[in-house]
Design a protein around this motif. Structure first.
Motif, short mmCIF file in Angstrom:
data_model
loop_
_atom_site.label_atom_id
_atom_site.label_comp_id
_atom_site.label_asym_id
_atom_site.label_seq_id
_atom_site.Cartn_x
_atom_site.Cartn_y
_atom_site.Cartn_z
N LYS A 69 -20.97 -66.13 -2.13
CA LYS A 69 -20.29 -67.02 -1.17
C LYS A 69 -20.58 -68.49 -1.49
O LYS A 69 -19.69 -69.35 -1.43
CB LYS A 69 -20.76 -66.68 0.24
CG LYS A 69 -20.00 -67.36 1.35
CD LYS A 69 -20.47 -66.82 2.69
CE LYS A 69 -19.71 -67.48 3.83
NZ LYS A 69 -20.15 -66.98 5.15
N TYR A 70 -21.83 -68.78 -1.87
CA TYR A 70 -22.20 -70.14 -2.22
C TYR A 70 -21.46 -70.61 -3.47
O TYR A 70 -20.91 -71.72 -3.53
CB TYR A 70 -23.71 -70.22 -2.43
CG TYR A 70 -24.17 -71.50 -3.07
CD1 TYR A 70 -24.23 -72.68 -2.34
CD2 TYR A 70 -24.55 -71.53 -4.40
CE1 TYR A 70 -24.64 -73.86 -2.92
CE2 TYR A 70 -24.96 -72.70 -5.00
CZ TYR A 70 -25.00 -73.87 -4.26
OH TYR A 70 -25.41 -75.04 -4.85
N SER A 73 -17.85 -71.29 -2.71
CA SER A 73 -17.61 -72.52 -1.95
C SER A 73 -17.85 -73.76 -2.81
O SER A 73 -17.17 -74.77 -2.66
CB SER A 73 -18.49 -72.57 -0.71
OG SER A 73 -19.85 -72.65 -1.08
N ALA A 79 -10.49 -69.96 0.47
CA ALA A 79 -10.93 -68.77 1.22
C ALA A 79 -9.73 -67.94 1.59
O ALA A 79 -8.63 -68.45 1.84
CB ALA A 79 -11.67 -69.22 2.48
#
Length: 201
Positions: A69-70, A73, A79
């Motif tokens: 997820k990091y 992003s 997303a």
């Protein structure tokens, strides 16, 4: 009494350094978990000790999922729509919770001698992480209970001391009133005395 300011430098005593590391690590993990619960945030924490031992905490899901997820992003990836990802996230979370419960149950059986086989390194690390959090919570609760019991005992001591002083004052007061001199019977007529003439023959 106020605590002194802690100097931000390396602790030279290895025993003190290890104790501080254990206490602060447990406090940091506890705060991260509380922040996750209170604010519904996804939090991942890595801690490497000076011996190279890894401690980690992933509040929701796995650390691998948080790292992905990091990375997603930071790369600026778009997303996916919430309606499409929400059921998958819920299923993933349920699966992760089931795995965590199974690991904990297996760890409990393993610790109490009822488990079959051995545990993997990952399972042991997860179990160690939970045990450290449990120990910290147990110690905190134990200290709270002990402080409450100490306060109750102090209150009882105060009540007993006051009652003891009150009784001592009453005894001194009663001793002052009942402090009569020796009783003498000189010049006191006894109405029940029998005349001597009766006993003369």
């Amino acid at each position: 009494m106020a605590r002194g300011k802690v100097q931000m430098k390396r602790i030279e005593n290895p025993v003190h350094r290890q104790v501080t590391f254990c206490k602060r690590r447990a406090g940091l993990l506890k705060k991260a978990k509380e922040l996750s619960i209170l604010c519904d945030a996804d939090i991942g924490v890595f801690i490497f000790s000076n011996h190279g031992k890894l401690y980690e905490l992933a509040t929701n899901g796995t650390m691998q999922g948080l790292i992905e997820k990091y990375l997603k992003s930071t790369r600026g990836a778009q997303a996916e729509p919430v309606m499409q990802t929400q059921p998958l996230d819920a299923k993933d979370e349920i699966n992760m919770l089931k795995q965590e419960i199974e690991i904990l149950q297996k760890g409990l059986r393993y610790m109490f001698g009822g488990g079959t086989g051995t545990m993997t390194l990952d399972e042991l690390l997860v179990l160690e992480k939970h045990l450290e959090l449990w120990i910290y919570n147990i110690r905190s609760t134990k200290m709270d209970i002990m402080f409450q019991e100490i306060n109750l005992l102090r209150n009882k001591e105060g009540i007993l001391t006051a009652a003891n002083k009150y009784l001592q004052d009453k005894m001194e007061e009663n001793n002052g009133i009942a402090n009569f001199g020796p009783i003498t019977t000189n010049n006191i007529e006894c109405p029940f005395a029998i005349p001597n003439e009766i006993f003369q023959f």
